[in-house]
Design a protein around this motif. Structure first.
Motif, PDB file in Angstrom:
ATOM      1  N   UNK A   1       1.176  -1.352  -0.017  1.00 60.25           N
ATOM      2  CA  UNK A   1      -0.257   0.138  -0.619  1.00 60.25           C
ATOM      3  C   UNK A   1       1.390   1.543   0.349  1.00 60.25           C
ATOM      4  N   UNK A   2       1.865   1.294   0.840  1.00 60.97           N
ATOM      5  CA  UNK A   2       3.244   2.313   0.277  1.00 60.97           C
ATOM      6  C   UNK A   2       3.334   2.559  -0.809  1.00 60.97           C
ATOM      7  N   UNK A   3       3.319   1.576  -1.532  1.00 58.23           N
ATOM      8  CA  UNK A   3       4.446   1.790  -2.914  1.00 58.23           C
ATOM      9  C   UNK A   3       3.475   2.433  -3.847  1.00 58.23           C
ATOM     10  N   UNK A   4       1.896   1.569  -3.533  1.00 64.79           N
ATOM     11  CA  UNK A   4       1.044   2.394  -4.382  1.00 64.79           C
ATOM     12  C   UNK A   4       0.103   3.699  -3.622  1.00 64.79           C
TER      13      UNK A   4
ATOM     14  N   UNK B   1      -0.873  -0.535  -8.625  1.00 64.90           N
ATOM     15  CA  UNK B   1      -2.972  -0.151  -8.359  1.00 64.90           C
ATOM     16  C   UNK B   1      -2.908  -1.551  -7.460  1.00 64.90           C
ATOM     17  N   UNK B   2      -4.046  -0.988  -6.643  1.00 68.30           N
ATOM     18  CA  UNK B   2      -4.634  -2.291  -5.364  1.00 68.30           C
ATOM     19  C   UNK B   2      -4.946  -3.435  -5.645  1.00 68.30           C
ATOM     20  N   UNK B   3      -5.093  -3.711  -7.510  1.00 69.62           N
ATOM     21  CA  UNK B   3      -5.286  -5.007  -7.829  1.00 69.62           C
ATOM     22  C   UNK B   3      -4.483  -5.929  -7.904  1.00 69.62           C
ATOM     23  N   UNK B   4      -3.126  -5.468  -7.417  1.00 69.40           N
ATOM     24  CA  UNK B   4      -2.491  -6.397  -7.022  1.00 69.40           C
ATOM     25  C   UNK B   4      -1.384  -6.429  -5.904  1.00 69.40           C
TER      26      UNK B   4
END
Length: 144
Positions: A12-15, A49-52
């Motif tokens: 989540x930090x990366x995204x 993206x949140x998809x991954x």
């Protein structure tokens, strides 16, 4: 959170950092370092993206986990900034000179870092910086 984040927290930090960058929002220091790493890896942008968030990249399928790769880059950036383990910054400079390419030098170091981590996991021991530094020295043709 960032000193020992869960897999989801790290991803989540990366995204979120990538989204902040795309929206031209102000970045904290670590976020700015991460964006530099991300800019050097356009092949991973579509995974941010949140998809991954829950996606797995099994090594037995020959896949590279982009989040792991980027995390190793962040760890290496921190190591170089504080020269820990001691001497890693000088070894990087020598490797950079030898390779003639900063990113190629970093990737060699990432392989050595990953080897140290793998050995620690396999042997159920703490990571041994001597293994890491010895791997870098081997690439430089230095045998200690």
């Amino acid at each position: 959170m960032l000193f020992n984040p869960s897999r989801d927290e790290a991803r989540r930090f990366f995204i979120q950092t990538w989204q902040k960058h795309l929206q031209n929002q102000a970045l904290a220091d670590l976020e700015a370092v991460l964006v530099d790493v991300l800019m050097a890896h356009p092949e991973y942008h579509n995974y941010l993206s949140i998809d991954y968030l829950d996606h797995d990249w099994p090594p037995e399928h020959g896949d590279t986990n982009p989040f792991l790769h980027l995390s190793l880059h962040l760890a290496l950036a921190e190591q170089l900034s504080i020269d820990q383990p001691a001497g890693v910054r000088q070894l990087y400079q020598q490797l950079h000179q030898q390779q003639g390419d900063a990113h190629k030098a970093l990737h060699i170091m990432l392989d050595c870092l990953a080897e140290m981590i793998w050995q620690a996991q396999r042997n159920q021991t703490q990571p041994d910086p001597a293994i890491y530094l010895a791997g870098i020295r081997r690439h430089l043709g230095l045998f200690q």
